[in-house]
Design an enzyme around this catalytic site. Structure first.
Site, short mmCIF file in Angstrom:
data_model
loop_
_atom_site.label_atom_id
_atom_site.label_comp_id
_atom_site.label_asym_id
_atom_site.label_seq_id
_atom_site.Cartn_x
_atom_site.Cartn_y
_atom_site.Cartn_z
N ASP A 182 -5.07 -6.55 7.61
CA ASP A 182 -6.37 -6.32 8.26
C ASP A 182 -7.45 -6.37 7.18
O ASP A 182 -7.18 -6.65 6.02
CB ASP A 182 -6.40 -4.98 9.01
CG ASP A 182 -6.06 -3.79 8.13
OD1 ASP A 182 -6.05 -3.94 6.88
OD2 ASP A 182 -5.80 -2.70 8.67
N TYR A 186 2.52 -4.70 13.56
CA TYR A 186 1.38 -4.00 12.97
C TYR A 186 0.56 -3.30 14.06
O TYR A 186 0.26 -3.89 15.10
CB TYR A 186 0.51 -4.97 12.19
CG TYR A 186 -0.51 -4.27 11.33
CD1 TYR A 186 -0.12 -3.34 10.37
CD2 TYR A 186 -1.87 -4.54 11.47
CE1 TYR A 186 -1.05 -2.70 9.58
CE2 TYR A 186 -2.81 -3.91 10.66
CZ TYR A 186 -2.39 -2.98 9.72
OH TYR A 186 -3.31 -2.33 8.94
N HIS A 204 -4.07 -10.46 15.39
CA HIS A 204 -2.62 -10.28 15.34
C HIS A 204 -2.05 -10.36 16.75
O HIS A 204 -2.75 -10.55 17.72
CB HIS A 204 -2.27 -8.92 14.74
CG HIS A 204 -3.00 -8.61 13.48
ND1 HIS A 204 -2.75 -9.28 12.31
CD2 HIS A 204 -3.97 -7.71 13.19
CE1 HIS A 204 -3.54 -8.81 11.35
NE2 HIS A 204 -4.29 -7.86 11.87
N GLU A 213 -9.21 -4.04 5.78
CA GLU A 213 -9.04 -3.02 4.75
C GLU A 213 -7.96 -3.45 3.76
O GLU A 213 -8.10 -3.32 2.54
CB GLU A 213 -8.68 -1.68 5.39
CG GLU A 213 -9.09 -0.46 4.61
CD GLU A 213 -10.59 -0.25 4.58
OE1 GLU A 213 -11.08 0.28 3.56
OE2 GLU A 213 -11.29 -0.62 5.54
N GLU A 270 0.81 -1.23 0.00
CA GLU A 270 0.00 0.00 0.00
C GLU A 270 0.84 1.27 0.00
O GLU A 270 0.51 2.25 -0.65
CB GLU A 270 -0.91 0.02 1.24
CG GLU A 270 -2.08 -0.92 1.15
CD GLU A 270 -2.71 -1.15 2.49
OE1 GLU A 270 -3.78 -0.59 2.75
OE2 GLU A 270 -2.14 -1.91 3.29
N ASP A 319 -1.73 -4.44 3.82
CA ASP A 319 -1.73 -4.57 5.28
C ASP A 319 -2.56 -5.75 5.78
O ASP A 319 -3.56 -6.14 5.16
CB ASP A 319 -2.26 -3.28 5.91
CG ASP A 319 -1.23 -2.16 5.88
OD1 ASP A 319 -0.08 -2.43 5.53
OD2 ASP A 319 -1.59 -1.00 6.20
N ARG A 325 -2.52 -2.05 14.18
CA ARG A 325 -3.98 -2.14 14.31
C ARG A 325 -4.33 -3.54 14.81
O ARG A 325 -4.36 -4.49 14.04
CB ARG A 325 -4.68 -1.84 12.98
CG ARG A 325 -4.53 -0.39 12.55
CD ARG A 325 -5.33 -0.06 11.30
NE ARG A 325 -5.14 1.34 10.93
CZ ARG A 325 -4.20 1.78 10.11
NH1 ARG A 325 -3.35 0.93 9.58
NH2 ARG A 325 -4.10 3.07 9.83
#
Length: 693
Positions: A84, A302, A349, A86, A9, A82, A304
């Site tokens: 997640d 990560y 995670h 999204e 990204e 990433d 999030r």
């Protein structure tokens, strides 16, 4: 020519990973999403089972063309966005524009961007997880339906430019409800009594507790001055006797490592970062920082995550670090595998932790910006502390009697610092008590009674609001920052002394939503919606079923609202300022950056002025101007001279008409933990005093 194309990204992440993979890999960035719902219309085909109408994002044509060109040259395409929902959706959209089969194994994720992790994960691709993609699609459509269906209603009934959102509206209600609690709060009187006792030359302050008869203590509340006077009448001032001395130990448990939410809360409290700033800095630490000899490397996992889980490898490395640097006595227990105590925890995670615990904050300080160093220090110390031994305090509790009137005093001394060796952000201090024995008579110097009143619940600051949202299950950590930013940018709430205060506009919008869209603002309904999104991510629920259920209820409420809501007129407050162009009294209006003065004769007269709110203090810098209240672009109040730009004096704290007795600089007023503090504006001067009641 590179045989493998890796798509991530972020350009920063691309640079970091490229150096780790070598010449057989070409790494490019999608710079976020490449496809989305259109901005100009709803973009959801309601009649066709809520089919999303995705389109390439405007302005990304050249980038998409470049990605397609590079894909044609590659033997293998790896989607490494990433880890997640999204990120999963971005990979799915990329697979669509590149005409890839989403069932093929072309998806990898990096929980940390280190050489070993990247090389290991790149060899173990999997198929795109459509359950995660569907959860993201469901959230996107739910938010789009709420925003695009209700916002036009607000434009028509209140004013243009307003918005409503599925999570945003529930958060606004929380802030408005708290304001209503504060406004309706009725203070209750109570009194305290404190005895100033002496043990030799040492001072001992004992607080009144109640009555002790036949060996049993009973707490007594003093609700009036008469209650306090009755206690004083029943005290023998010559006989304050130590009734009991109890010694013990108290353990203060080491904290869990950070989740996204706890990191946001602690960075707000400890280093004064907004949620938005916290996530921006954390993103940089995750994607890669250039270090001497090593090059770019991700410093944290990560950022999030809802989980406190720590991998066995990271635990062992940290325990070895603790033993080697602090000693065996500082070793804590290993963390057991994470158990879901809260149904809202996704546990996808690990926790947020340093990728290499031996990279201490000070050892890499020269490679970090000031903000990066602050946040990395917080994350590193919290992680290390989580695997250290508990802190231990020696405690003393003393009961003191005067006739049957019971006074208590308690103290504690830190006997073993444990995890506080690395993570001590508290203001807890040792409270040492003189050596006392049962039956010992103490000398009374004076005894004081004091009147108090109960306080209303405090307004939310960023940390307390995030804590409440997490407890209620409203939104997710990744949504907290944009939600809070939207409420401020729409001028629904403003920050005053770092606390959220709803504006008149925000309260008006909230009233309309509460009266007409009860589910939208209901905290339980919003939390249940998050749970159902998790069910979709786990493959237990179909995403379009959830969207249909939500839309059916929304449509009924919307139809009624258009019929029932009358046009809301928010009357402008008339000021004493006269418009020099047409002679009318100017009115106070609300704008993006706060209130301003405007002529009511618009559009014939378009005169506007900034609204000057004076505080009655002369400018300490130029002596000519007056200090006025101003507001930053983020809605935060600050103070400056009305002679700007001739005088550039500014202060975040409110100046007062008093000079520092030490250095003669201007004094300022601030609030800290509910206390009113007067401090010197000169950062090199340590003068301060507590003016709390």
């Amino acid at each position: 020519m590179a045989k493998n194309l890796v798509i991530v990204e972020s350009p920063t992440k691309a640079k970091t990973i490229k150096k780790m993979l070598g010449t057989n890999y070409k790494v490019i960035a999608s710079v976020g999403h490449v496809r989305d719902l259109p901005k100009s219309k709803l973009g959801i085909d309601i009649e066709n089972n809520f089919e999303p109408q995705y389109m390439n994002i405007y302005g990304k044509g050249p980038l998409i063309k470049e990605i397609k060109s590079e894909a044609k040259k590659a033997d293998k395409i790896i989607l490494a966005t990433d880890p997640d929902r999204e990120g999963e959706a971005i990979s799915w959209h990329l697979s669509y524009i590149l005409k890839m089969d989403p069932d093929d194994k072309n998806r990898v994720t990096f929980n940390e961007i280190t050489k070993d992790t990247v090389k290991r994960e790149i060899k173990n691709p999997r198929a795109i997880d459509m359950n995660l993609v569907d959860a993201q699609q469901a959230r996107r459509e739910l938010d789009r339906l709420a925003g695009y269906q209700i916002s036009p209603l607000l434009w028509k009934k209140v004013k243009a430019g307003l918005s409503a959102g599925r999570v945003q509206s529930a958060v606004l209600k929380l802030i408005c409800d708290r304001e209503e609690e504060i406004n309706n709060f009725i203070p209750e009187e109570y009194w305290t009594i404190q005895a100033d006792l002496r043990v030799g030359r040492k001072k001992l302050l004992a607080d009144y507790y109640g009555i002790k008869e036949s060996g049993k203590a009973k707490k007594v509340e003093l609700k009036s001055e008469d209650d306090a006077n009755n206690v004083l009448k029943n005290i023998d001032k010559e006989n304050f006797i130590v009734d009991s001395v109890k010694k013990g130990k108290r353990a203060r448990k080491s904290p869990n490592p950070f989740t996204t939410s706890t990191m946001q809360q602690d960075s707000s409290r400890r280093i004064n970062f907004s949620t938005k700033k916290t996530m921006m800095v954390a993103q940089r630490l995750y994607e890669g920082i250039k270090l001497p000899k090593e090059g770019s490397v991700g410093l944290i996992t990560y950022m999030r995550t809802d989980s406190t889980r720590i991998s066995a490898e990271a635990q062992n490395a940290c325990l070895n670090f603790i033993e080697n640097n602090y000693g065996k006595e500082y070793l804590g227990k290993k963390h057991a595998p994470s158990k879901k105590k809260n149904e809202n925890i996704q546990d996808a995670h690990e926790c947020i932790r340093p990728t290499d615990v031996t990279k201490t904050p000070y050892s890499i300080k020269d490679s970090l910006s000031k903000d990066e160093f602050k946040l990395y220090s917080l994350i590193w110390s919290r992680f290390v502390a989580s695997l250290m031994a508990d802190a231990v305090y020696d405690t003393v509790s003393v009961d003191i009697l005067s006739k049957a009137q019971l006074f208590k005093v308690a103290g504690s001394i830190l006997s073993f610092d444990g995890f506080l060796r690395v993570y001590n952000y508290s203001n807890e201090k040792n409270t040492e008590i003189p050596l006392l024995e049962e039956g010992q008579i103490l000398k009374l110097k004076e005894i004081n009674k004091e009147q108090h009143f109960t306080n209303p619940p405090p307004r939310y600051n960023e940390a307390s609001l995030i804590k409440e949202l997490e407890a209620l299950g409203i939104g997710r950590p990744s949504t907290y920052s944009p939600t809070i930013s939207t409420l401020q940018s729409r001028y629904y709430v403003v920050l005053e002394e770092k606390k959220f205060v709803p504006t008149e506009l925000g309260q008006t919008v909230n009233e309309i939503l509460v009266e007409n869209f009860k589910n939208l603002v209901d905290k339980k309904f919003t939390a249940e919606m998050e749970f159902e999104l998790d069910e979709i991510a786990a493959g237990k629920k179909q995403w379009k079923e959830l969207v249909r259920s939500f839309y059916d209820g929304l449509k009924k409420d919307l139809d009624k609202a258009y019929e029932n809501i009358e046009k809301v007129e928010i009357e402008d407050e008339v000021s004493d300022e006269i418009c020099e162009k047409c002679g009318l009294n100017m009115v106070i209006k609300m704008g993006r950056y706060g209130k301003f003065l405007a002529c009511p004769g618009f559009p014939e007269c378009r005169n506007t002025k900034s609204l000057v709110e004076k505080i009655g203090v002369k400018c300490p810098e130029c002596g000519k101007g007056e200090i006025v209240v101003k507001r930053s672009k983020k809605g935060r109040i600050f103070y400056g001279c009305d002679q700007y730009p001739k005088c550039e004096f500014v202060s975040w704290n409110k100046p007062i008409n008093e000079r520092c007795p030490k250095c003669n600089s201007i004094l300022t007023e601030m609030k800290s933990k509910g206390k009113k503090i007067i401090k010197c504006s000169n950062n090199t001067c340590d003068y301060r005093r507590d003016e709390s009641e």
